[in-house]
Scaffold this active site. Structure first.
Site, short mmCIF file in Angstrom:
data_model
loop_
_atom_site.label_atom_id
_atom_site.label_comp_id
_atom_site.label_asym_id
_atom_site.label_seq_id
_atom_site.Cartn_x
_atom_site.Cartn_y
_atom_site.Cartn_z
N HIS A 47 0.83 -1.19 0.00
CA HIS A 47 0.00 0.00 0.00
C HIS A 47 0.87 1.25 0.00
O HIS A 47 1.54 1.55 0.98
CB HIS A 47 -0.88 -0.04 1.26
CG HIS A 47 -1.79 1.12 1.43
ND1 HIS A 47 -1.63 2.04 2.43
CD2 HIS A 47 -2.89 1.50 0.73
CE1 HIS A 47 -2.60 2.94 2.35
NE2 HIS A 47 -3.37 2.64 1.34
N GLU A 74 1.36 -0.66 -5.14
CA GLU A 74 0.29 0.29 -5.46
C GLU A 74 0.83 1.66 -5.89
O GLU A 74 1.81 2.15 -5.33
CB GLU A 74 -0.62 0.50 -4.23
CG GLU A 74 -1.86 1.30 -4.61
CD GLU A 74 -2.54 1.98 -3.43
OE1 GLU A 74 -1.88 2.29 -2.43
OE2 GLU A 74 -3.75 2.24 -3.55
N ASP A 76 -0.93 5.46 -6.40
CA ASP A 76 -2.03 6.42 -6.48
C ASP A 76 -1.60 7.46 -7.50
O ASP A 76 -0.46 7.95 -7.46
CB ASP A 76 -2.27 7.09 -5.13
CG ASP A 76 -2.89 6.12 -4.13
OD1 ASP A 76 -3.89 5.47 -4.48
OD2 ASP A 76 -2.37 6.02 -3.01
N HIS A 89 -0.73 10.34 -3.14
CA HIS A 89 -1.99 9.82 -2.61
C HIS A 89 -3.13 10.82 -2.72
O HIS A 89 -4.28 10.44 -2.89
CB HIS A 89 -1.84 9.39 -1.15
CG HIS A 89 -3.13 8.88 -0.58
ND1 HIS A 89 -3.98 9.66 0.18
CD2 HIS A 89 -3.74 7.68 -0.71
CE1 HIS A 89 -5.05 8.95 0.51
NE2 HIS A 89 -4.94 7.76 -0.02
N GLU A 180 -4.24 3.42 -8.87
CA GLU A 180 -5.57 3.99 -8.55
C GLU A 180 -5.71 5.36 -9.18
O GLU A 180 -4.82 6.22 -9.03
CB GLU A 180 -5.76 4.12 -7.02
CG GLU A 180 -7.11 4.77 -6.70
CD GLU A 180 -7.32 5.10 -5.22
OE1 GLU A 180 -6.57 4.58 -4.36
OE2 GLU A 180 -8.24 5.89 -4.94
#
Ligand code: CA
Length: 357
Positions: A47, A74, A76, A89, A180
């Site tokens: 994460h 991950e 973002d 993020h 994401e």
């Protein structure tokens, strides 16, 4: 070695053949589903990188996560003023960088500094630190990497893909990406199309088919459907789930998406869901096993992958005394397929110690 989707499908089939309880409720049997029981072991998703140890979304945090054995790392993604996808993020940059010091005049009326107001060159001039609170300047996680060591930079999406694909080349491993799209509606309002920009980069780097080692995630259900149906993305998609009280994207109703009907609708579009951990496991029963929610049971029945966020060793769920208790509940009891964690090493080690999990 691990319980996988194939095994779960077999169990469901056995339940049907045996006339067991599972036959009483198969609302998805006649749907054309996109989700199709990917035969996959439990996955460890780093994460924001190994963010328990190094500032989130920096390349060192990603390299460390890679070295710790994460299956996916991950990203973002937000866009810069000149339309370059960068790894951050938040759409704001004032709680992870020194932007307030370097560009004091560039805040908006709400007092915040937005990545999209800065060119890539300007963003690259900032130093990234451990996340801190805007009002006090204190670190959010006090025992993580010291905030005064601000020696890191904001990576672009392509730089991060190069890092991971380069490490895949030099190590022979195959670690995936997990981008994401942050706040697509905000980007639209600013005149930018983050989904189109990111998908075109993923295609360029070979992440556009169902077997690509990538998951694309978004909290915005309308945008997720657009990625599949209008942008025609063929890779794996994950719909993130939040709570309506958090202020969801316009047109996204998490109460509906968590229901049987919502799960069935999502299964026609996406391969998996990314719920908040309390939306799938609420605690331990008297005999010490995980209490599973109806959303989790419905998602598993619909053969959706379930990748909850976020397991943190320094901020465990209240019901879990330590990481092992949490991981036993999540993997062994609840049969969850993967987990977002700030501490990928601890999850990798748990799975190595518990090969039958
Ligand atoms: Ca995220």
């Amino acid at each position: 070695m691990l319980v996988n989707k194939m095994v779960k499908s077999t169990l469901v089939a056995v339940g049907i053949l045996a006339g067991g309880v599972l036959t009483t409720s198969m609302p998805f049997a006649n749907n054309t589903v996109h989700a199709q029981a990917l035969d996959q072991e439990m996955v460890v998703i780093a994460h924001r990188g190994a963010s328990g140890y190094l500032p989130e979304h920096t390349l060192p945090a990603k390299a460390l996560a890679y070295g710790m054995g994460a299956d996916y790392i991950e990203q973002d993604v937000v866009l810069s003023k000149d339309g370059v996808p960068v790894i951050l993020h938040d759409i704001h940059i004032d709680t992870t960088t020194d932007v307030v010091k370097k560009f004091p005049d560039r805040k908006r009326e709400d007092g915040r500094y937005y990545a999209i107001d800065f060119t890539l060159a300007e963003l690259k001039s900032l130093n990234v630190t451990e996340r801190f609170k805007a009002d006090t300047g204190k670190q959010v996680y006090a025992d993580r990497f010291p905030g005064e060591y601000g020696m890191f930079k904001i990576p672009t999406l392509e730089e991060e893909i190069k890092l991971i694909q380069g490490l895949n080349h030099s190590t022979g491993r195959d670690v995936g990406i997990y981008p994401e799209l942050k706040d697509p509606a905000f980007h639209h309002a600013e005149g930018q199309d983050i989904a189109e920009t990111v998908i075109s980069i993923l295609e360029r780097w070979g992440y556009n088919n169902p077997d690509s080692n990538a998951f694309v995630q978004s909290f915005d259900w309308g945008e997720t459907q657009r990625i599949r149906n209008e942008l025609n993305y063929q890779g794996k998609l994950v719909q993130l789930l939040g709570e309506n009280r958090w202020g969801p994207p316009e047109g996204t109703d998490y109460d509906y998406l968590k229901s049987d009907e919502g799960i069935a609708e999502m299964a026609r579009v996406v391969d998996g869901i990314g719920p908040w951990l309390p939306q799938v496991v609420t605690g331990l029963s008297e005999n010490g096993t995980a209490v599973m929610t109806p959303t989790l049971i419905a998602a598993q029945r619909a053969q959706l992958l379930v990748h909850p966020y976020t397991l943190r060793a320094d901020q465990l769920p209240k019901w879990a005394g330590d990481m092992d208790i949490a991981l036993k509940a999540i993997f062994d009891d609840a049969g969850i397929d993967g987990i977002f964690t700030d501490f990928p090493d601890q999850v990798v080690q748990y799975l190595a110690r518990n090969p039958d999990a």
